[in-house]
Enzyme design. Structure first.
Site, PDB file in Angstrom:
ATOM      1  N   ASP A 126       3.002  -0.531  12.166  1.00 50.63           N
ATOM      2  CA  ASP A 126       3.017  -1.813  12.880  1.00 50.63           C
ATOM      3  C   ASP A 126       4.264  -2.647  12.583  1.00 50.63           C
ATOM      4  OD1 ASP A 126       2.497  -2.455  10.262  1.00 50.63           O
ATOM      5  OD2 ASP A 126       0.714  -3.656  10.662  1.00 50.63           O
ATOM      6  N   ARG A 151     -26.083  12.661  18.243  1.00 51.27           N
ATOM      7  CA  ARG A 151     -25.933  11.305  17.693  1.00 51.27           C
ATOM      8  C   ARG A 151     -24.641  10.672  18.203  1.00 51.27           C
ATOM      9  NH1 ARG A 151     -27.168  13.059  11.488  1.00 51.27           N
ATOM     10  NH2 ARG A 151     -29.417  12.676  11.511  1.00 51.27           N
ATOM     11  N   ARG A 177       0.686  -4.857  -5.031  1.00 51.50           N
ATOM     12  CA  ARG A 177       0.891  -5.964  -4.089  1.00 51.50           C
ATOM     13  C   ARG A 177       1.300  -7.222  -4.861  1.00 51.50           C
ATOM     14  NH1 ARG A 177      -0.568  -3.978   0.839  1.00 51.50           N
ATOM     15  NH2 ARG A 177      -2.378  -2.630   0.943  1.00 51.50           N
ATOM     16  N   ASP A 217       0.186   2.153   9.038  1.00 53.79           N
ATOM     17  CA  ASP A 217      -0.261   1.393  10.214  1.00 53.79           C
ATOM     18  C   ASP A 217       0.732   1.458  11.379  1.00 53.79           C
ATOM     19  OD1 ASP A 217      -2.389   0.689   8.673  1.00 53.79           O
ATOM     20  OD2 ASP A 217      -1.887  -1.436   8.497  1.00 53.79           O
ATOM     21  N   ASP A 248       5.387  -4.683   6.047  1.00 54.51           N
ATOM     22  CA  ASP A 248       5.767  -6.029   6.488  1.00 54.51           C
ATOM     23  C   ASP A 248       5.828  -7.041   5.345  1.00 54.51           C
ATOM     24  OD1 ASP A 248       3.050  -5.806   6.233  1.00 54.51           O
ATOM     25  OD2 ASP A 248       2.547  -6.828   8.106  1.00 54.51           O
ATOM     26  N   THR A 290       4.714   2.374   6.381  1.00 53.18           N
ATOM     27  CA  THR A 290       3.315   1.973   6.471  1.00 53.18           C
ATOM     28  C   THR A 290       2.581   2.970   7.345  1.00 53.18           C
ATOM     29  OG1 THR A 290       1.704   0.433   7.416  1.00 53.18           O
ATOM     30  CG2 THR A 290       3.910   0.252   8.274  1.00 53.18           C
ATOM     31  N   GLY A 349       0.838  -1.203   0.000  1.00 53.62           N
ATOM     32  CA  GLY A 349       0.000   0.000   0.000  1.00 53.62           C
ATOM     33  C   GLY A 349       0.870   1.248   0.000  1.00 53.62           C
ATOM     34  N   GLU A 373     -10.077  -0.968  11.600  1.00 54.72           N
ATOM     35  CA  GLU A 373     -10.696  -1.975  10.714  1.00 54.72           C
ATOM     36  C   GLU A 373     -10.472  -3.407  11.202  1.00 54.72           C
ATOM     37  OE1 GLU A 373      -8.766  -1.509   6.876  1.00 54.72           O
ATOM     38  OE2 GLU A 373      -6.814  -1.992   7.735  1.00 54.72           O
ATOM     39  N   GLY A 391      -5.890  -0.015  10.009  1.00 57.58           N
ATOM     40  CA  GLY A 391      -5.183  -0.673  11.104  1.00 57.58           C
ATOM     41  C   GLY A 391      -5.545  -2.139  11.071  1.00 57.58           C
ATOM     42  N   ARG A 392      -4.763  -2.888  10.279  1.00 59.38           N
ATOM     43  CA  ARG A 392      -5.079  -4.297  10.042  1.00 59.38           C
ATOM     44  C   ARG A 392      -4.831  -5.148  11.288  1.00 59.38           C
ATOM     45  NH1 ARG A 392      -5.393  -8.078   6.118  1.00 59.38           N
ATOM     46  NH2 ARG A 392      -5.823  -6.449   4.623  1.00 59.38           N
ATOM     47  N   HIS A 451      -9.176   5.196   2.222  1.00 55.64           N
ATOM     48  CA  HIS A 451      -7.904   5.600   1.605  1.00 55.64           C
ATOM     49  C   HIS A 451      -7.603   7.088   1.695  1.00 55.64           C
ATOM     50  CE1 HIS A 451      -8.495   1.548   0.133  1.00 55.64           C
ATOM     51  NE2 HIS A 451      -7.188   1.513  -0.043  1.00 55.64           N
TER      52      HIS A 451
HETATM   53  O1  F6P Z   1      -1.145  -1.946   5.092  1.00 51.41           O
HETATM   54  C1  F6P Z   1      -1.576  -0.636   5.022  1.00 51.41           C
HETATM   55  C2  F6P Z   1      -3.054  -0.589   4.755  1.00 51.41           C
HETATM   56  O2  F6P Z   1      -3.388   0.774   4.618  1.00 51.41           O
HETATM   57  C3  F6P Z   1      -3.925  -1.291   5.799  1.00 51.41           C
HETATM   58  O3  F6P Z   1      -4.205  -0.494   6.911  1.00 51.41           O
HETATM   59  C4  F6P Z   1      -5.147  -1.641   5.004  1.00 51.41           C
HETATM   60  O4  F6P Z   1      -5.782  -2.792   5.501  1.00 51.41           O
HETATM   61  C5  F6P Z   1      -4.604  -1.914   3.644  1.00 51.41           C
HETATM   62  O5  F6P Z   1      -3.379  -1.222   3.527  1.00 51.41           O
HETATM   63  C6  F6P Z   1      -5.535  -1.508   2.515  1.00 51.41           C
HETATM   64  O6  F6P Z   1      -4.959  -1.894   1.323  1.00 51.41           O
HETATM   65  P1  F6P Z   1      -5.531  -1.635  -0.142  1.00 51.41           P
HETATM   66  O7  F6P Z   1      -5.077  -0.264  -0.525  1.00 51.41           O
HETATM   67  O8  F6P Z   1      -4.897  -2.675  -0.972  1.00 51.41           O
HETATM   68  O9  F6P Z   1      -7.011  -1.716  -0.065  1.00 51.41           O
END
Ligand code: F6P
Length: 342
Positions: free
Chosen positions: A130, A163, A72, A128, A104, A126, A11, A222, A171-172, A272
């Site tokens: 992570d 509301r 990817r 994330d 990663d 990243t 990504g 997420e 955040g996978r 995104h």
């Molecule tokens: O790994 C980074 C990330 O932004 C994650 O947080 C997310 O799950 C994923 O990429 C989304 O990827 P794509 O752009 O392929 O939908």
């Protein structure tokens, strides 16, 4: 003149162009030459390159995305991937080593290539945050700023309508963006993959906020799961690295919260937006510093190593220190935040 290749994989994230520029501004420029492999490892497998010189990288540190594009695509993808073919490509192009900029999945692939005899080094990225072995990855700071602005905006509309607002962020495996944006924006509950919480608990926090006359704000990563879920919510199939494409847990939670608490609830999936647009100053600086550190790493022949940020210092670590384990939010940090939920 020694020629090296650069690729961005996985990504995208804000700060990638700052790294590419930092590398190409190489102080030993008369001894080194750079090419960029296009579309991540796909360009490496098919020998699809562009020349990288100072004129190409002029002014790009402030641009989002990556001028090399990304994918990817795995370097072992059939039918043409694998070290034997890649070695031939590198020989044909006269490239002595490859700088792999990624997260990663990319570091794991770069490590595998290194073990199979392809000279690779890594630069961690990243949103994330992570990736093990580095304190921070570039992209994270920008994503947190964007997510925080979203929390601020959702809170004003939530307050107007009394509301409950649910914001889903990326955040996978790790909830760094949710935690930081939630803390910065004063969210009343922050739900992260590392810490499953029951729907009863989430609703109790929401009700206690309502009971003191406030509009509840919930931030959810997420990858968050309720205790009865065996894996993170996904209804969009697999990505190019064969991982489930996440997203949608916010839309699952919102109607349940509404039904159980009687509080009108809306969900927003930030998606995104967190990855696009201009990098923050912090991410430009980190990306640029990583880039500056690459030429010397190549000269020193540090194959099989990745750059990392430790405190304020850029250091080199073996790929093995970075791959195979996620840098999770510590439970101490989560508990610190959780004490103020509700
Ligand atoms: O790994 C980074 C990330 O932004 C994650 O947080 C997310 O799950 C994923 O990429 C989304 O990827 P794509 O752009 O392929 O939908």
């Amino acid at each position: 003149m020694t020629r090296y290749g650069i690729l961005t994989s996985g990504g995208d994230c804000p700060g990638l162009n700052a790294v590419i520029r930092g590398i190409v501004l190489d102080r030993e420029a008369e001894q080194h030459e750079y090419v960029g492999f296009l579309d991540g490892f796909k360009g490496l497998v098919y020998g699809d390159v562009m020349t990288l010189d100072r004129s190409v990288v002029r002014g790009i540190a402030k641009e989002g995305g990556t001028i090399l594009r990304t994918s990817r695509f795995g370097p072992y993808s059939e039918p043409d991937g694998g070290p034997e073919n890649i070695k031939k490509v590198l020989d044909r192009l006269g490239v002595e080593g490859v700088v792999c900029i990624g997260g990663d999945g990319t570091m794991a692939a770069a490590n595998r290539l290194y073990e199979d005899g392809i000279p690779t080094v890594g630069v961690p990225k990243t949103i994330d945050n992570d990736l093990e072995a580095t304190d921070y990855t570039f992209g994270f700071n920008t994503a947190v700023e964007i997510a925080t602005e979203a929390v601020d905006r959702l809170r004003t509309t939530g307050n107007s309508h009394s509301r409950c607002m649910v914001l889903e962020v990326m955040g996978r495996h790790a909830g760094w963006i949710a935690l930081y944006a939630g803390l910065a924006g004063g969210a009343h509950a922050i739900l992260i993959p590392e810490a499953p919480e029951s729907i009863e608990q989430v609703c109790a926090w929401v009700e206690s906020v309502r009971d003191r006359g406030r509009a509840p704000m919930v931030v959810v990563a997420e990858g968050f799961t309720l205790p009865d879920m065996t894996e993170a919510y996904s209804d969009k199939g697999l990505d190019g690295f064969n991982r489930p494409r996440l997203g949608g847990i916010g839309e699952i939670l919102a109607p349940i919260i509404e039904e159980r608490t009687g509080i009108e609830t809306r969900a927003t999936v930030l998606g995104h937006i967190q990855r696009g647009g201009v990098p923050s100053a912090w991410d430009r600086v980190l990306g640029t510093r990583f880039g500056f550190a690459v030429p010397e790493m190549l000269d020193d022949g540090c194959w099989g190593q990745m750059l990392a940020l430790r405190g304020m210092d850029i250091v080199r670590v073996p790929f093995a220190d970075a791959v195979g384990h996620t840098k999770n939010v510590s439970m101490d940090l989560y508990r610190e935040a959780r004490g103020a939920f509700g």
